[in-house]
Design an enzyme around this catalytic site. Structure first.
Site, PDB file in Angstrom:
ATOM      1  N   LYS A 289     -11.005  -4.867  -5.219  1.00  0.00           N
ATOM      2  CA  LYS A 289     -12.026  -3.891  -5.620  1.00  0.00           C
ATOM      3  C   LYS A 289     -11.398  -2.590  -6.089  1.00  0.00           C
ATOM      4  O   LYS A 289     -12.039  -1.777  -6.728  1.00  0.00           O
ATOM      5  CB  LYS A 289     -13.018  -3.665  -4.483  1.00  0.00           C
ATOM      6  CG  LYS A 289     -12.397  -3.321  -3.152  1.00  0.00           C
ATOM      7  CD  LYS A 289     -13.384  -3.514  -2.015  1.00  0.00           C
ATOM      8  CE  LYS A 289     -12.648  -3.542  -0.681  1.00  0.00           C
ATOM      9  NZ  LYS A 289     -13.362  -4.184   0.387  1.00  0.00           N
TER      10      LYS A 289
ATOM     11  N   LYS B 203       0.820  -1.215   0.000  1.00  0.00           N
ATOM     12  CA  LYS B 203       0.000   0.000   0.000  1.00  0.00           C
ATOM     13  C   LYS B 203       0.849   1.259   0.000  1.00  0.00           C
ATOM     14  O   LYS B 203       0.437   2.279  -0.548  1.00  0.00           O
ATOM     15  CB  LYS B 203      -0.961   0.001   1.191  1.00  0.00           C
ATOM     16  CG  LYS B 203      -2.157  -0.902   0.984  1.00  0.00           C
ATOM     17  CD  LYS B 203      -3.353  -0.444   1.782  1.00  0.00           C
ATOM     18  CE  LYS B 203      -4.558  -1.300   1.505  1.00  0.00           C
ATOM     19  NZ  LYS B 203      -5.652  -1.079   2.455  1.00  0.00           N
TER      20      LYS B 203
ATOM     21  N   LYS C  61      -4.268 -11.059  -6.514  1.00  0.00           N
ATOM     22  CA  LYS C  61      -5.586 -11.310  -5.919  1.00  0.00           C
ATOM     23  C   LYS C  61      -6.617 -10.354  -6.548  1.00  0.00           C
ATOM     24  O   LYS C  61      -6.260  -9.259  -6.998  1.00  0.00           O
ATOM     25  CB  LYS C  61      -5.541 -11.168  -4.392  1.00  0.00           C
ATOM     26  CG  LYS C  61      -5.598  -9.757  -3.875  1.00  0.00           C
ATOM     27  CD  LYS C  61      -5.988  -9.701  -2.400  1.00  0.00           C
ATOM     28  CE  LYS C  61      -6.092  -8.239  -1.983  1.00  0.00           C
ATOM     29  NZ  LYS C  61      -6.559  -7.985  -0.661  1.00  0.00           N
TER      30      LYS C  61
HETATM   31  P1  TYM Z   1     -10.763  -6.247   3.433  1.00  0.00           P
HETATM   32  O1  TYM Z   1     -11.820  -5.234   3.642  1.00  0.00           O
HETATM   33  O2  TYM Z   1      -9.692  -5.934   2.417  1.00  0.00           O
HETATM   34  O3  TYM Z   1     -11.388  -7.631   3.021  1.00  0.00           O
HETATM   35  C1  TYM Z   1     -12.418  -8.250   3.799  1.00  0.00           C
HETATM   36  C2  TYM Z   1     -12.218  -9.751   3.784  1.00  0.00           C
HETATM   37  O4  TYM Z   1     -12.205 -10.248   2.439  1.00  0.00           O
HETATM   38  C3  TYM Z   1     -11.038 -11.053   2.232  1.00  0.00           C
HETATM   39  N1  TYM Z   1     -10.610 -10.894   0.825  1.00  0.00           N
HETATM   40  C4  TYM Z   1     -10.412 -11.914  -0.027  1.00  0.00           C
HETATM   41  N2  TYM Z   1     -10.532 -13.238   0.132  1.00  0.00           N
HETATM   42  C5  TYM Z   1     -10.271 -14.016  -0.940  1.00  0.00           C
HETATM   43  N3  TYM Z   1      -9.897 -13.539  -2.165  1.00  0.00           N
HETATM   44  C6  TYM Z   1      -9.754 -12.209  -2.366  1.00  0.00           C
HETATM   45  N4  TYM Z   1      -9.410 -11.749  -3.569  1.00  0.00           N
HETATM   46  C7  TYM Z   1     -10.024 -11.324  -1.270  1.00  0.00           C
HETATM   47  N5  TYM Z   1      -9.996  -9.962  -1.099  1.00  0.00           N
HETATM   48  C8  TYM Z   1     -10.348  -9.730   0.177  1.00  0.00           C
HETATM   49  C9  TYM Z   1     -10.013 -10.490   3.213  1.00  0.00           C
HETATM   50  O5  TYM Z   1      -9.033 -11.455   3.522  1.00  0.00           O
HETATM   51  C10 TYM Z   1     -10.873 -10.162   4.404  1.00  0.00           C
HETATM   52  O6  TYM Z   1     -11.069 -11.312   5.202  1.00  0.00           O
HETATM   53  N6  TYM Z   1      -7.792  -5.474   7.354  1.00  0.00           N
HETATM   54  C11 TYM Z   1      -9.009  -6.128   6.911  1.00  0.00           C
HETATM   55  C12 TYM Z   1     -10.249  -5.663   7.652  1.00  0.00           C
HETATM   56  C13 TYM Z   1     -10.164  -5.788   9.123  1.00  0.00           C
HETATM   57  C14 TYM Z   1     -10.230  -6.999   9.864  1.00  0.00           C
HETATM   58  C15 TYM Z   1     -10.166  -6.605  11.237  1.00  0.00           C
HETATM   59  C16 TYM Z   1     -10.370  -8.335   9.495  1.00  0.00           C
HETATM   60  C17 TYM Z   1     -10.050  -4.768  10.022  1.00  0.00           C
HETATM   61  N7  TYM Z   1     -10.061  -5.250  11.309  1.00  0.00           N
HETATM   62  C18 TYM Z   1     -10.230  -7.575  12.257  1.00  0.00           C
HETATM   63  C19 TYM Z   1     -10.424  -9.294  10.530  1.00  0.00           C
HETATM   64  C20 TYM Z   1     -10.358  -8.907  11.871  1.00  0.00           C
HETATM   65  C21 TYM Z   1      -9.208  -5.821   5.452  1.00  0.00           C
HETATM   66  O7  TYM Z   1      -8.713  -4.856   4.930  1.00  0.00           O
HETATM   67  O8  TYM Z   1     -10.079  -6.642   4.813  1.00  0.00           O
END
Ligand code: TYM
Length: 337
Positions: A205, A120, A202
């Site tokens: 969005k 990032k 991966k």
């Molecule tokens: P975020 O918002 O990027 O994504 C949410 C969840 O979706 C999963 N994910 C994917 N899984 C499979 N293939 C993909 N291409 C893909 N893109 C996203 C992510 O692994 C995630 O589980 N930092 C986290 C949000 C967060 C969080 C937390 C998660 C904040 N606090 C506490 C767990 C516990 C994030 O940016 O996810």
């Protein structure tokens, strides 16, 4: 004499998703769909991680709308607000407070090693802010406040959950037992849905190429079109093998939707071209998303109901998390009045 049978506390899970852009089928198959399954078996806490979203510059009006949309989506995928605690992170002040306490117990070197920070900070080179660097600490606070046993995430978040475990273990050993040390919970199917245009990456969005991802808002025609344009190879064999990243990705997706094994898929599409397979993948994904999209529109329409549910979730989350925060502060030596 009758025996006293103790009922163990049900296992607890927590996870969050950022309200940045419309989620993709990567978020759905990697995380959201598993959350729906987990609510039947565990005590679950699910949050919209809007404080994490501002580590990248956001337009305030757009952010407000996206927080509402993400909350509506959590309901639309089938999470029941009576069974789970569903809330918006910024509405629960304990998260930011514990984050500071944990930041003082996390090393610069640990945070420097986080691959998401490296990615990032390259992508947003004009805004490498302190929040981007301490992002995993806030995530650790999100998790540890609720003492969960499991954190269901996609593979890309595993490193952050591992850091959370390290922070919890260190805190427990310095100050005495305070936090449950959670396990990452990564489903095999859908753990990493890849870009349709560059299957070495991966699906994201924030990809500039709209054809690289399928958003949860895409209608059937768009889904079919994007699947048709998905990058494959010139071999014309629907089979799961090393080096066939594009086909492997579509097979993983198809398997996640239909529950079929790779062998079953290979048999079903033997002798058929990629065109037929891509259409089948598109049809299956569109059919899975249709009812979610219908409920999403319904929840989004009723702003008062949505905000009432946010309030209910935030109050419940605050009640649970403030107990952990109190315990952590007391152990660290703060004067609790
Ligand atoms: P975020 O918002 O990027 O994504 C949410 C969840 O979706 C999963 N994910 C994917 N899984 C499979 N293939 C993909 N291409 C893909 N893109 C996203 C992510 O692994 C995630 O589980 N930092 C986290 C949000 C967060 C969080 C937390 C998660 C904040 N606090 C506490 C767990 C516990 C994030 O940016 O996810």
């Amino acid at each position: 004499m009758s025996e006293i049978v103790e009922t163990p506390r049900p296992k607890r899970a927590l996870s969050c998703i950022q309200p940045t852009g419309t989620p993709t089928i990567g978020n759905y198959f990697g995380a959201l769909r598993n959350w729906v399954a987990m609510q039947e078996e565990m005590d679950c806490f699910f949050a919209v991680a809007d404080l994490h979203a501002i580590t990248v510059r956001q337009d305030p009006a757009k952010l407000r709308q996206q927080i509402r949309e993400m909350f509506a989506l959590l309901l639309a995928i089938g999470l029941d607000p009576e069974k789970n605690v569903i809330f918006v992170q910024s509405q629960v002040p304990t998260h930011a407070e514990l984050s500071w306490l944990l930041a003082c117990n996390t090393q610069f070197g640990e945070l420097s090693r986080m691959t998401q920070f490296k990615d990032k900070s390259q992508k947003h080179a004009d805004n490498v802010n302190a929040g981007l660097f301490t992002y995993p600490v806030l995530m650790a606070a999100d998790i540890l406040l609720y003492q969960p046993d499991y954190v269901p995430v996609g593979a890309d978040q595993k490193q952050h959950v591992e850091l959370t475990r390290d922070i919890a273990e260190r805190f427990n050993s310095v100050y005495g037992n305070t936090f449950t040390v959670p396990e990452p919970y990564i489903m095999k199917k859908g753990a990493k849905v890849r870009s349709l245009q560059d299957p070495t990456k991966k699906m994201s969005k924030s990809d500039e190429n709209q054809n690289a991802f399928i958003s949860l808002k895409d209608d059937k025609d768009t889904i079919l079109r994007k699947c048709k344009r998905a990058v494959t190879d010139s071999e014309a064999c629907v089979c799961y093998r090393e080096g066939k990243d594009g086909v492997n990705n579509l097979m993983e997706l198809y398997s996640a939707v239909t529950g079929q094994s790779f062998e079953e898929i290979e048999r079903a599409f033997e002798g058929k071209g990629y065109g037929d397979f891509k259409m089948a993948v598109g049809e299956a994904v569109a059919a899975e998303l249709a009812p979610v999209q219908e409920r999403f529109a319904m929840y989004l329409q009723d702003k008062a109901q949505l905000e009432a549910l946010m309030k209910q979730g935030a109050e419940h989350a605050y009640a649970v998390s403030s107990r952990t925060l109190y315990k952590a502060k007391k152990k660290m030596g703060f004067v609790m009045v």
